[in-house]
Every structure is written in structure tokens, then in C-alpha cells.
Motif scaffolding. Structure first.
Motif, PDB file in Angstrom:
ATOM      1  N   GLY A  11       0.838  -1.198   0.000  1.00 39.99           N
ATOM      2  CA  GLY A  11       0.000   0.000   0.000  1.00 39.99           C
ATOM      3  C   GLY A  11       0.871   1.246   0.000  1.00 39.99           C
ATOM      4  N   ASN A  12       0.353   2.301   0.594  1.00 31.11           N
ATOM      5  CA  ASN A  12       1.066   3.587   0.549  1.00 31.11           C
ATOM      6  C   ASN A  12       2.428   3.528   1.233  1.00 31.11           C
ATOM      7  N   VAL A  13       2.466   3.046   2.475  1.00 32.67           N
ATOM      8  CA  VAL A  13       3.747   3.029   3.193  1.00 32.67           C
ATOM      9  C   VAL A  13       4.695   2.005   2.553  1.00 32.67           C
ATOM     10  N   ASP A  33       1.758  -8.536  -1.051  1.00 36.48           N
ATOM     11  CA  ASP A  33       0.441  -8.059  -0.616  1.00 36.48           C
ATOM     12  C   ASP A  33      -0.570  -9.162  -0.900  1.00 36.48           C
ATOM     13  N   ILE A  34      -1.709  -9.106  -0.194  1.00 32.13           N
ATOM     14  CA  ILE A  34      -2.730 -10.117  -0.485  1.00 32.13           C
ATOM     15  C   ILE A  34      -3.522  -9.776  -1.745  1.00 32.13           C
ATOM     16  N   ILE A  35      -3.527  -8.530  -2.140  1.00 28.59           N
ATOM     17  CA  ILE A  35      -4.312  -8.162  -3.330  1.00 28.59           C
ATOM     18  C   ILE A  35      -3.564  -8.591  -4.584  1.00 28.59           C
ATOM     19  N   THR A  77       4.218  -3.613   6.880  1.00 29.14           N
ATOM     20  CA  THR A  77       3.293  -2.469   6.817  1.00 29.14           C
ATOM     21  C   THR A  77       1.873  -2.964   6.547  1.00 29.14           C
ATOM     22  N   ALA A  78       1.678  -4.282   6.556  1.00 27.59           N
ATOM     23  CA  ALA A  78       0.354  -4.820   6.217  1.00 27.59           C
ATOM     24  C   ALA A  78      -0.652  -4.420   7.284  1.00 27.59           C
ATOM     25  N   GLY A  79      -1.852  -4.134   6.837  1.00 26.40           N
ATOM     26  CA  GLY A  79      -2.903  -3.787   7.784  1.00 26.40           C
ATOM     27  C   GLY A  79      -3.811  -2.756   7.186  1.00 26.40           C
ATOM     28  N   ILE A  80      -4.737  -2.302   7.995  1.00 29.44           N
ATOM     29  CA  ILE A  80      -5.582  -1.209   7.512  1.00 29.44           C
ATOM     30  C   ILE A  80      -5.090   0.086   8.147  1.00 29.44           C
ATOM     31  N   PRO A  81      -5.088   1.172   7.392  1.00 29.40           N
ATOM     32  CA  PRO A  81      -4.658   2.446   7.984  1.00 29.40           C
ATOM     33  C   PRO A  81      -5.801   3.123   8.737  1.00 29.40           C
ATOM     34  N   ASN A  95      -5.670  -5.360  12.827  1.00 26.35           N
ATOM     35  CA  ASN A  95      -4.258  -5.449  12.466  1.00 26.35           C
ATOM     36  C   ASN A  95      -3.505  -6.526  13.235  1.00 26.35           C
ATOM     37  N   ILE A  98      -3.879  -9.648  11.194  1.00 27.10           N
ATOM     38  CA  ILE A  98      -3.081  -9.543   9.963  1.00 27.10           C
ATOM     39  C   ILE A  98      -1.593  -9.729  10.276  1.00 27.10           C
ATOM     40  N   VAL A 118       5.808  -1.669  11.236  1.00 30.35           N
ATOM     41  CA  VAL A 118       5.296  -0.320  10.954  1.00 30.35           C
ATOM     42  C   VAL A 118       3.782  -0.259  11.221  1.00 30.35           C
ATOM     43  N   SER A 119       3.107  -1.416  11.104  1.00 29.94           N
ATOM     44  CA  SER A 119       1.643  -1.436  11.248  1.00 29.94           C
ATOM     45  C   SER A 119       1.240  -0.913  12.620  1.00 29.94           C
ATOM     46  N   ASN A 120       0.134  -0.215  12.657  1.00 29.52           N
ATOM     47  CA  ASN A 120      -0.363   0.375  13.908  1.00 29.52           C
ATOM     48  C   ASN A 120      -1.497  -0.432  14.532  1.00 29.52           C
TER      49      ASN A 120
HETATM   50  N1  APR Z   1      -0.921  -9.688   3.974  1.00 28.27           N
HETATM   51  C1  APR Z   1      -0.304  -8.814   3.144  1.00 28.27           C
HETATM   52  N2  APR Z   1      -0.778  -7.580   2.916  1.00 28.27           N
HETATM   53  C2  APR Z   1      -1.900  -7.216   3.538  1.00 28.27           C
HETATM   54  C3  APR Z   1      -2.591  -8.079   4.427  1.00 28.27           C
HETATM   55  C4  APR Z   1      -2.046  -9.369   4.627  1.00 28.27           C
HETATM   56  N3  APR Z   1      -2.632 -10.248   5.450  1.00 28.27           N
HETATM   57  N4  APR Z   1      -3.681  -7.413   4.892  1.00 28.27           N
HETATM   58  C5  APR Z   1      -3.673  -6.187   4.331  1.00 28.27           C
HETATM   59  N5  APR Z   1      -2.603  -6.072   3.511  1.00 28.27           N
HETATM   60  C6  APR Z   1      -2.222  -4.951   2.667  1.00 28.27           C
HETATM   61  C7  APR Z   1      -3.401  -4.254   2.009  1.00 28.27           C
HETATM   62  O1  APR Z   1      -3.885  -5.022   0.900  1.00 28.27           O
HETATM   63  C8  APR Z   1      -2.795  -2.929   1.600  1.00 28.27           C
HETATM   64  O2  APR Z   1      -2.283  -2.952   0.277  1.00 28.27           O
HETATM   65  O3  APR Z   1      -1.606  -3.917   3.434  1.00 28.27           O
HETATM   66  C9  APR Z   1      -1.647  -2.736   2.601  1.00 28.27           C
HETATM   67  C10 APR Z   1      -1.819  -1.531   3.490  1.00 28.27           C
HETATM   68  O4  APR Z   1      -1.692  -0.423   2.684  1.00 28.27           O
HETATM   69  P1  APR Z   1      -2.551   0.914   2.861  1.00 28.27           P
HETATM   70  O5  APR Z   1      -4.004   0.536   3.034  1.00 28.27           O
HETATM   71  O6  APR Z   1      -2.175   1.847   1.776  1.00 28.27           O
HETATM   72  O7  APR Z   1      -2.063   1.458   4.283  1.00 28.27           O
HETATM   73  P2  APR Z   1      -0.738   2.285   4.579  1.00 28.27           P
HETATM   74  O8  APR Z   1      -1.027   3.736   4.536  1.00 28.27           O
HETATM   75  O9  APR Z   1       0.378   1.747   3.764  1.00 28.27           O
HETATM   76  O10 APR Z   1      -0.506   1.910   6.126  1.00 28.27           O
HETATM   77  C11 APR Z   1      -0.117   0.612   6.500  1.00 28.27           C
HETATM   78  O11 APR Z   1       1.200   1.348   8.344  1.00 28.27           O
HETATM   79  O12 APR Z   1       1.487   3.457   9.248  1.00 28.27           O
HETATM   80  C12 APR Z   1       0.826   2.237   9.363  1.00 28.27           C
HETATM   81  O13 APR Z   1      -1.297   2.815  10.418  1.00 28.27           O
HETATM   82  C13 APR Z   1      -0.687   2.394   9.229  1.00 28.27           C
HETATM   83  O14 APR Z   1      -1.222   0.183   9.971  1.00 28.27           O
HETATM   84  C14 APR Z   1      -1.085   1.006   8.828  1.00 28.27           C
HETATM   85  C15 APR Z   1       0.112   0.531   7.994  1.00 28.27           C
END
Ligand code: APR
Length: 309
Positions: A11-13, A33-35, A77-81, A95, A98, A118-120
Motif C-alpha cells: 500500500g502507501n507506506v 500483498d494479499i491483493i 506495513t500490512a494492515g488497515i490504515p 491489524n 493480519i 510499521v503497522s499500527n
Molecule cells: N498480507 C499482506 N498484505 C496485507 C494483508 C495481509 N494479510 N492485509 C492487508 N494487507 C495490505 C493491504 O492489501 C494494503 O495494500 O496492506 C496494505 C496496506 O496499505 P494501505 O491501506 O495503503 O495502508 P498504509 O497507509 O500503507 O498503512 C499501512 O502502516 O502506518 C501504518 O497505520 C498504518 O497500519 C497502517 C500501515
């Protein structure tokens, strides 16, 4: 490259971290990534930028973990922001699941890697990763303090109209509203900011730093900060990959340091090829110590909450 870094979450990070890692030629990068298609597409896009950016790092995208085999570092960094109105702690249940799943997979393919989380909510996710990995404490490190102090440095430079390179900032504690910026250890060209600014100005900057993530969430509305978080994770990775032994504020598992036990919290650490090579203990004033203990209580609450999941 002779080093390999896997970034989980494209994702973004994650994608921004991958870009910085390869543009600095720190390592070959695997983006997972899972997507379906997203990590592959972003990896191909970054590969096509390489001739212009002038680097030879290989970037691979994948949905499985085979490609991550034998990584030196894995950045998670996987997770929901965070969404507007959501605290980092609201993210915890989703998270935690995940991160646990991700770490279990990472460990199978890279049992000797160093994990940068990095995930929160950051400190809680470090506990999840520590438990799920079974790694020693030097190989599980949370990215928080580098970001928080970078934010503090930005505000110092803006306030005093000085080069950001002259600034140095010191932040302790959990990555949340209870973080503990230490103004007397924050300097401009070696001069403590307490000599350069009024108490009120510093207090306002400290408040803005603690609220730094939420301010950006409020502006972006559809996600959270990612340029600075990615930079911070990559600075940590660089210190490890090059064995630079930089002293950086990171979330580390404490075993008695600062009077804190069995808890991940932000402290200054030395980062080298073995991950956390030393926790640097500094003398705190009574007020600073009180603030750190308050922060530790907040992380402890999250740690207890994790046990209920
Ligand atoms: N395995 C791999 N990737 C995953 C999984 C998983 N089980 N679950 C979610 N993801 C992926 C999502 O598909 C998405 O592409 O993690 C990515 C997260 O990217 P964004 O939604 O863009 O979030 P982002 O801004 O990158 O933040 C990620 O970092 O700073 C922290 O709080 C923030 O917890 C968040 C994390």
C-alpha cells in the motif's frame, strides 16, 4: 544487490518504502500483498523507473512468501490504515490478526531476518510480531520514534527558519498520544531548543508532534501518512544493512531498562547488523520519567487487550 529486503503490504507506506530502498540501492526488494496484481504491478512500475533513477536493485512483487526467502530484513506495513476519527488503537483487533498471520509466514522463509514493524497500533503490533515470531528481542524493532522525531525536527526547522540538517530531536515512549518528546535533548546545531524558543512555543510544537499522525489523517481523509513513515523505516533498514550503528529512537522490548519490563516502548537504540545492539539509557527528570511511565501504562493496556483477542 547482496542484501534482500521484503516489504509486506504494497500500500502507501510499503510501496513508498520499496521505492526508497531501491533508489538508495540498499537491497533487492520483494513487495508482498494479499491483493492480486498490486505488488506485481507496483514492482514492475518501479523496475521501469530504474533506468531513469539509475539503480540496479531488483524489485519483485508477489502474493505468496516464497519470493521473500532468506530476506535480511522484513518491513511489515500490512494492515488497515487509520480513517478520520479513528485512533490507532481502534485498529488493534484487525491489524493484530493480519500481523500475526504475516509474521508466521515470514518466519517460515526468513528465520534469520530482522523485523521492522510499521503497522499500527505500533507498540501493540510489535508484541504480536515478537510472540508470533519467537525471534530474540534484538530482531524485532518498531518504527515510531524515528518518525516522531522527524516530525518534531520539521516543526523546529519551520519555527526557527534553519536547515533541517541542523536539527536533532529526541522522542521517547509509545507511538501515540502519550509519546514523550524531550525538548532539552532536542537541539539546533548542538544548542538545546530550550535556549532558542519560549516554553509556550515548545509546548505547542510538542503537542503538534504528538498529534502529527492525526493531523495528516484529518487532511488526507482517506488514509494516513506515508512519505515520512516510509522514510523512517528505510533509515532504520539502512543502519542495519550497512551496520552503521546509528542511535535511533525505536520501539524495543525492554527487560528492565528505564525500569520497564517485558514491554515494547520507544527508547534510543543502536542499530547495526544484529538489529538492536544496545539500548541507550539516559537519565530522565522526574517529570520525564512520569511521562514515560504514563506512556508505558498505555502500552501495557493494549498488551492486556491483545490477550483478550
Ligand atoms: N498480507 C499482506 N498484505 C496485507 C494483508 C495481509 N494479510 N492485509 C492487508 N494487507 C495490505 C493491504 O492489501 C494494503 O495494500 O496492506 C496494505 C496496506 O496499505 P494501505 O491501506 O495503503 O495502508 P498504509 O497507509 O500503507 O498503512 C499501512 O502502516 O502506518 C501504518 O497505520 C498504518 O497500519 C497502517 C500501515
Amino acid at each position: 544487490m547482496d542484501k534482500k529486503v521484503t516489504v509486506i503490504g504494497a500500500g502507501n507506506v510499503g510501496a513508498t518504502a520499496a521505492q526508497r530502498l531501491c533508489e538508495k540501492e540498499l537491497a533487492d526488494v520483494v513487495l508482498i500483498d494479499i491483493i492480486e496484481g498490486v505488488p506485481q504491478g507496483k514492482a514492475l512500475d518501479l523496475t521501469q523507473a530504474a533506468s531513469i533513477e539509475k539503480h540496479d536493485a531488483k524489485i519483485t512483487g508477489a502474493n505468496g512468501y516464497e519470493a521473500s526467502k532468506d530476506s535480511d530484513i522484513v518491513i511489515i506495513t500490512a494492515g488497515i490504515p487509520r480513517k478520520p476519527g479513528m485512533s490507532r488503537d481502534d485498529l488493534i483487533s484487525t491489524n493484530a490478526k493480519i500481523v500475526k498471520n504475516v509474521v508466521e509466514n515470514v518466519v517460515k522463509y526468513s528465520p534469520n531476518s530482522i523485523l521492522i514493524i510499521v503497522s499500527n497500533p505500533l507498540d501493540a503490533m510489535c508484541h504480536v510480531a515478537f510472540d508470533a515470531s519467537g525471534f530474540p528481542k534484538n530482531r524485532v524493532i518498531g518504527m515510531a520514534g524515528v518518525l516522531d522525531s522527524a516530525r518534531f525536527r520539521a516543526f523546529i526547522a519551520m519555527e526557527l527558519n534553519v536547515s533541517i540538517e541542523n536539527t536533532h530531536a529526541f522522542v521517547l515512549g509509545g507511538h501515540g498520544d502519550t509519546m514523550v518528546p524531550l525538548p532539552r535533548y532536542s537541539t539546533v546545531a548542538g544548542i538545546p531548543i530550550t535556549e532558542l524558543m519560549s516554553k509556550e512555543t515548545i509546548e505547542a510544537m510538542v503537542k503538534r508532534t504528538a498529534n502529527g499522525g492525526a493531523e495528516i489523517v484529518g487532511l488526507l481523509k482517506t488514509g494516513s501518512a506515508y512519505y515520512a513513515p516510509a522514510s523512517a523505516a528505510v533509515e532504520m533498514a539502512e543502519s542495519i544493512l550497512k551496520d552503521k550503528k546509528k542511535i535511533l529512537p525505536c520501539a524495543a522490548y525492554l527487560k528492565g531498562e528505564y525500569g520497564i519490563n517485558d514491554l515494547f516502548i520507544g527508547v534510543p537504540v543502536k542499530l547495526g547488523s544484529n538489529g538492536i545492539e544496545e539500548v541507550i539509557e539516559i537519565k530522565l527528570t522526574n517529570d520525564e520519567n512520569k511521562a514515560l511511565m504514563k506512556s508505558a501504562d498505555a502500552v501495557n493496556e493494549l498488551k492486556s487487550f491483545l490477550k483478550t483477542l
